[in-house]
Design a protein around this motif. Sequence first.
Motif, short mmCIF file in Angstrom:
data_model
loop_
_atom_site.label_atom_id
_atom_site.label_comp_id
_atom_site.label_asym_id
_atom_site.label_seq_id
_atom_site.Cartn_x
_atom_site.Cartn_y
_atom_site.Cartn_z
N THR A 296 1.15 -1.42 0.39
CA THR A 296 0.09 -0.16 -0.15
C THR A 296 0.81 1.18 0.08
N SER A 297 1.83 0.93 0.29
CA SER A 297 3.44 2.46 0.34
C SER A 297 3.66 2.25 -1.10
N ASP A 298 3.34 3.50 -1.85
CA ASP A 298 4.70 4.02 -3.35
C ASP A 298 6.18 3.69 -2.80
N LYS A 299 5.88 4.22 -1.47
CA LYS A 299 7.45 4.95 -1.26
C LYS A 299 8.17 3.50 -0.82
N GLN A 300 7.93 2.89 0.18
CA GLN A 300 7.96 1.48 0.52
C GLN A 300 8.42 1.00 -1.07
N LEU A 301 7.68 0.63 -2.62
CA LEU A 301 8.43 -0.20 -2.99
C LEU A 301 9.32 0.43 -4.05
N GLU A 302 9.53 1.81 -4.19
CA GLU A 302 10.81 2.66 -4.35
C GLU A 302 11.93 2.16 -4.77
N PHE A 303 11.74 1.44 -3.20
CA PHE A 303 13.12 0.31 -2.59
C PHE A 303 12.74 -0.52 -2.62
N ALA A 304 12.23 -1.27 -3.12
CA ALA A 304 11.93 -2.84 -3.80
C ALA A 304 13.55 -3.40 -4.60
N THR A 305 14.24 -4.39 -3.70
CA THR A 305 14.97 -5.08 -5.55
C THR A 305 14.12 -5.70 -7.28
N LYS A 306 14.31 -4.82 -7.72
CA LYS A 306 13.97 -4.82 -9.38
C LYS A 306 14.32 -5.95 -10.07
#
Length: 262
Positions: free
Chosen positions: A63-73
């Motif tokens: 639910t957090s866009d901010k968290q997803l910014e730092f997710a391993t791609k």
Amino acid sequence: MADLFLKQAEEYAKARPSYPTELFQFIASKTPSHELAWDVGTGSGQAAKHLAGIYKNVIGTDTSDKQLEFATKLPNVKYQHTPSIMSMEEVEQKVAAQGSVDLVTIAQALHWFDLPSFYKQVKWVLKKPHGVIAAICYDVPRVSDEVDKVFDEYYDVLSPYWEPGRKFVEDNYRSIDFPFERVDGADHTGPFEFVSQVTMDLESYLTFMRSSSAYQTAKDKGVELLGEDFFQKFKVAWGHNGSRIAKFPLFVRIGRVGDVKR
């Protein structure tokens, strides 16, 4: 729940413990097929990256866009921002079709959820009768007698700032509602215990503590819990400027959707 980690998303991504490979090997051994896994509350993708090495495709939602910014791609991982409440139509649109998911994982997040609604979604997306749900949580780190003593003192001060769901983590998900049947080869749904070992220096250890939702809640109320007093206590207890091994006890509840009773 997303707002609790919004301000410290980068610290959260850096400081959260990783998960041992053995944990995901254990979970994956319970799903006959390894086509699609859904990592719910994926945060910065700590669990999703492990799943990506086992499952053909992984979808990580938060639910957090901010968290997803730092997710391993990774090429076989799709990250998807979702609302905190989803209809079945939205689940199909943003996650997967009915009966198409082999595994649903929730790492250090189940205690934030509206469980009746979430479990309804889980039962809808998982394959029948072999779809598996695995809910993971970890306990506080243990470093040494000296450091742990100061940490426990700090945790007592931190306690009033936790959300109510924290109590489920403190009892290692033993009391959380988990309406699923045991998987093959197990006598119960857990919790099953594993350990994550993380090498930390003092600064990364303190960063981990600052990444908690309770710390941020206190800070928003004008209370700095890791002030000079605690900093000095931790510095003395740490004893030197080098690294130490922090051990995080991990616990997983795991069950099959095919034998759901209710």
